[in-house]
Scaffold this active site. Sequence first.
Site, PDB file in Angstrom:
ATOM      1  N   LYS A 113     -10.182  -5.650   6.363  1.00  0.00           N
ATOM      2  CA  LYS A 113      -9.741  -6.012   4.997  1.00  0.00           C
ATOM      3  C   LYS A 113      -8.838  -7.228   5.240  1.00  0.00           C
ATOM      4  CE  LYS A 113      -7.078  -6.009   1.199  1.00  0.00           C
ATOM      5  NZ  LYS A 113      -6.385  -7.296   1.397  1.00  0.00           N
TER       6      LYS A 113
ATOM      7  N   GLU B 115      13.912  -1.251   5.300  1.00  0.00           N
ATOM      8  CA  GLU B 115      13.635  -2.492   6.032  1.00  0.00           C
ATOM      9  C   GLU B 115      13.968  -3.707   5.156  1.00  0.00           C
ATOM     10  OE1 GLU B 115      10.017  -3.891   8.916  1.00  0.00           O
ATOM     11  OE2 GLU B 115       9.441  -3.439   6.877  1.00  0.00           O
TER      12      GLU B 115
ATOM     13  N   GLY C  24       1.928  -3.352   8.244  1.00  0.00           N
ATOM     14  CA  GLY C  24       2.446  -3.913   6.995  1.00  0.00           C
ATOM     15  C   GLY C  24       3.583  -3.083   6.461  1.00  0.00           C
ATOM     16  N   SER C  25       3.631  -2.962   5.133  1.00  0.00           N
ATOM     17  CA  SER C  25       4.775  -2.304   4.488  1.00  0.00           C
ATOM     18  C   SER C  25       4.648  -0.784   4.532  1.00  0.00           C
ATOM     19  CB  SER C  25       4.868  -2.760   3.032  1.00  0.00           C
ATOM     20  OG  SER C  25       3.724  -2.329   2.333  1.00  0.00           O
TER      21      SER C  25
ATOM     22  N   GLY D  96       1.225   1.317   3.775  1.00  0.00           N
ATOM     23  CA  GLY D  96       0.836   2.190   4.893  1.00  0.00           C
ATOM     24  C   GLY D  96       0.767   3.642   4.437  1.00  0.00           C
TER      25      GLY D  96
ATOM     26  N   GLU E 200       1.395   0.918  11.364  1.00  0.00           N
ATOM     27  CA  GLU E 200       2.698   0.481  11.861  1.00  0.00           C
ATOM     28  C   GLU E 200       3.419  -0.094  10.655  1.00  0.00           C
ATOM     29  OE1 GLU E 200       2.926  -2.868  14.692  1.00  0.00           O
ATOM     30  OE2 GLU E 200       4.799  -3.031  13.593  1.00  0.00           O
TER      31      GLU E 200
ATOM     32  N   CYS F  71       8.382  -7.238  13.340  1.00  0.00           N
ATOM     33  CA  CYS F  71       8.563  -5.792  13.213  1.00  0.00           C
ATOM     34  C   CYS F  71       9.623  -5.284  14.185  1.00  0.00           C
ATOM     35  CB  CYS F  71       7.243  -5.075  13.433  1.00  0.00           C
ATOM     36  SG  CYS F  71       6.228  -5.872  14.652  1.00  0.00           S
TER      37      CYS F  71
HETATM   38  P1  NAP Z   1       1.558  -5.102   2.732  1.00  0.00           P
HETATM   39  O1  NAP Z   1       1.970  -5.408   1.350  1.00  0.00           O
HETATM   40  O2  NAP Z   1       1.791  -3.749   3.216  1.00  0.00           O
HETATM   41  O3  NAP Z   1       0.009  -5.494   2.860  1.00  0.00           O
HETATM   42  C1  NAP Z   1      -0.716  -5.252   4.053  1.00  0.00           C
HETATM   43  C2  NAP Z   1      -2.180  -5.057   3.707  1.00  0.00           C
HETATM   44  O4  NAP Z   1      -2.333  -3.820   2.998  1.00  0.00           O
HETATM   45  C3  NAP Z   1      -2.730  -6.133   2.789  1.00  0.00           C
HETATM   46  O5  NAP Z   1      -4.066  -6.380   3.136  1.00  0.00           O
HETATM   47  C4  NAP Z   1      -2.662  -5.486   1.438  1.00  0.00           C
HETATM   48  O6  NAP Z   1      -3.572  -6.003   0.509  1.00  0.00           O
HETATM   49  C5  NAP Z   1      -2.981  -4.053   1.748  1.00  0.00           C
HETATM   50  N1  NAP Z   1      -2.457  -3.133   0.738  1.00  0.00           N
HETATM   51  C6  NAP Z   1      -1.395  -3.314  -0.088  1.00  0.00           C
HETATM   52  N2  NAP Z   1      -1.234  -2.229  -0.885  1.00  0.00           N
HETATM   53  C7  NAP Z   1      -2.212  -1.367  -0.547  1.00  0.00           C
HETATM   54  C8  NAP Z   1      -2.586  -0.078  -1.020  1.00  0.00           C
HETATM   55  N3  NAP Z   1      -1.922   0.542  -2.001  1.00  0.00           N
HETATM   56  N4  NAP Z   1      -3.646   0.523  -0.455  1.00  0.00           N
HETATM   57  C9  NAP Z   1      -4.350  -0.086   0.537  1.00  0.00           C
HETATM   58  N5  NAP Z   1      -4.035  -1.296   1.010  1.00  0.00           N
HETATM   59  C10 NAP Z   1      -2.986  -1.938   0.481  1.00  0.00           C
HETATM   60  O7  NAP Z   1       2.250  -6.038   3.798  1.00  0.00           O
HETATM   61  P2  NAP Z   1       2.573  -7.583   3.813  1.00  0.00           P
HETATM   62  O8  NAP Z   1       2.033  -8.276   2.611  1.00  0.00           O
HETATM   63  O9  NAP Z   1       2.104  -8.051   5.114  1.00  0.00           O
HETATM   64  O10 NAP Z   1       4.149  -7.613   3.818  1.00  0.00           O
HETATM   65  C11 NAP Z   1       4.925  -6.927   2.859  1.00  0.00           C
HETATM   66  C12 NAP Z   1       6.061  -6.174   3.531  1.00  0.00           C
HETATM   67  O11 NAP Z   1       5.565  -5.406   4.611  1.00  0.00           O
HETATM   68  C13 NAP Z   1       7.115  -7.042   4.173  1.00  0.00           C
HETATM   69  O12 NAP Z   1       8.074  -7.477   3.252  1.00  0.00           O
HETATM   70  C14 NAP Z   1       7.682  -6.127   5.226  1.00  0.00           C
HETATM   71  O13 NAP Z   1       8.676  -5.320   4.665  1.00  0.00           O
HETATM   72  C15 NAP Z   1       6.529  -5.281   5.637  1.00  0.00           C
HETATM   73  N6  NAP Z   1       5.910  -5.699   6.911  1.00  0.00           N
HETATM   74  C16 NAP Z   1       6.193  -4.962   8.001  1.00  0.00           C
HETATM   75  C17 NAP Z   1       5.618  -5.291   9.212  1.00  0.00           C
HETATM   76  C18 NAP Z   1       5.898  -4.470  10.421  1.00  0.00           C
HETATM   77  O14 NAP Z   1       5.327  -4.765  11.451  1.00  0.00           O
HETATM   78  N7  NAP Z   1       6.707  -3.455  10.367  1.00  0.00           N
HETATM   79  C19 NAP Z   1       4.756  -6.375   9.321  1.00  0.00           C
HETATM   80  C20 NAP Z   1       4.454  -7.109   8.177  1.00  0.00           C
HETATM   81  C21 NAP Z   1       5.040  -6.747   6.977  1.00  0.00           C
HETATM   82  P3  NAP Z   1      -3.092  -7.098  -0.550  1.00  0.00           P
HETATM   83  O15 NAP Z   1      -2.870  -8.329   0.217  1.00  0.00           O
HETATM   84  O16 NAP Z   1      -4.198  -7.201  -1.483  1.00  0.00           O
HETATM   85  O17 NAP Z   1      -1.842  -6.555  -1.165  1.00  0.00           O
END
Ligand code: NAP
Length: 531
Positions: free
Chosen positions: A183, A393, A240-241, A245, A265, A302
């Site tokens: 995805k 976070e 991701g978030s 997750g 993660e 992260c």
């Molecule tokens: P994200 O919002 O979690 O998105 C990651 C992926 O998951 C994207 O492809 C997203 O699609 C998809 N997604 C979002 N909501 C979903 C749902 N309800 N069901 C299934 N899939 C879904 O992460 P991000 O955009 O990379 O960053 C946002 C936040 O994540 C950051 O502010 C940070 O706090 C955290 N983050 C943490 C780490 C870590 O390693 N711990 C790394 C990166 C980010 P869409 O693009 O369509 O929303």
Amino acid sequence: MFNGHSHVGFSTRAGSDKKVKVFSTAKQEYLPEEFGVVSKEDMEEALWKATAAFETYKKTTPEQRAAFLENIAEEIINIGDPLIQRAMLETGLPEARLTGERGRTVNQLKLFASLLREGSWVEAVIDPALPDRKPLPRPDLRKMLVPVGPVVVFGASNFPFAFSTAGGDTASALASGCTVVIKAHNAHLGTNELVANAIIKAAQNSGMPDGVFSSLIGEGASLGQALAKHPAVKAIGFTGSYRAGMALYKTAVNDRQVPIPVYAEMSSINPVLVLPGKLEADMDKSASLLAGSITLGVGQFCTNPGLLFVLECDTTEEFIGKLSTQLQAIPAATMLNQSICKSYYTGREKITTEKGVKAIHLGEDECSAYKGSVALFEVNATDFVSNPNLQDEMFGPASMIIRCATADQLKQALHALHGQLTGTIFGTEADIAHYEECIDVMTDKVGRLIYNSVPTGVEVSHAMVHGGPFPATTDGRTTSVGAEAIKRFVRPVCYQDCPEANLPDALKDSNPLGLMRKLDGRYTSDPVTKQ
Ligand code: NAP
């Protein structure tokens, strides 16, 4: 250069009428290219192809898969500068960082190729038959790890190469013998398209089946959820978030007839113990290392050190002053995307309203320019222990000092910690001996312990653990970086009294692959000799 299509196996699909564009925080505008959201039918086809391809792909030899992974690495390098330039536009990350990350991604693919050639990762265990055993004979039992089936990977926004389309999840799943459906992350769709093209080219060059890899464009809430619910999918890799997750985890466990594992993660704020002897011996260096780590990549790692546990001593104020001065000298810089930038400033604002939290330094709000400025907060250990919100976070260049009056307070604060990817100790030999109990408590909470260095910078190697107890990940028994990441996408199978001709090579008497195997409880690469 871009057609904006999804990859459904070896074919591309323009998708529905719905188009998405990537916002560039570097240029502060939408990039002109349009990317088509994949239709439900095309998603179904990608999963059907992944399922059909798995039947062939799982039977490829380790050498064939190793050559495929190396070919992906080669094709990524062959894209050349346009890949770096596109990723710079889409992520705001600087050229040197992206060039380094591309190198890491290529080396990661090569690491899995060498793991496959060495072969012992399949954990072959052989308990030969004991026909004369009394009172009952023992059957011949042979166990090894086999791939689970099609894996869905959610690319991360903060590592457009190393944790995305051809990143660690994809490399480890393909190495194990699983097919992969990505995805694509909506924040770097052009980068995704270039890398997906490279993977498809490598698959065709290496004679891999159509469907071994697909890359789909769409929104997480619809496409991501539909993928997680689909019966063809056998495991999920995600970075991701916490919100996304956990949404995926709940779907995979609750909303399917057959639940599947989700290796997500998510959130980690990576505690650091700053111990008194170390401050006495090495204050300047400690402050400068920590300031560099907190602000590395605009804090969008992260493993960013988000909590600094400091034991009150004569040098505490001086250390905090030095750290704050070092941080203030680091200018605000462009963040990855609009939503990460907005959540960073919202998180900062929210934390200042929590009981007992004081801002030591709060850089100017530069959200309108998509730049993250540094922030340093402090709170005492009692307020920290009583308020779980202080463990949310804050993804950006911010950290919080937890002032602990006594070693007991430090221990209590560490007990209150949620699961983390890393825990770091800044301490002299004497500190480490004196605060052993505190370090013990922290060990229970983390996936990697670091002594007198910083948590940012994750080596891709055999011994690396990039995982940790919840909520750092949904499964603290695994790692998403390093050779062991392959173990997420396999399951053990035991062959009982299986005819030699039907056994996989890894379990055959003659040991044709020359693997290190556990034979009757002892490691050896010897063949099995029948009595
Ligand atoms: P994200 O919002 O979690 O998105 C990651 C992926 O998951 C994207 O492809 C997203 O699609 C998809 N997604 C979002 N909501 C979903 C749902 N309800 N069901 C299934 N899939 C879904 O992460 P991000 O955009 O990379 O960053 C946002 C936040 O994540 C950051 O502010 C940070 O706090 C955290 N983050 C943490 C780490 C870590 O390693 N711990 C790394 C990166 C980010 P869409 O693009 O369509 O929303």
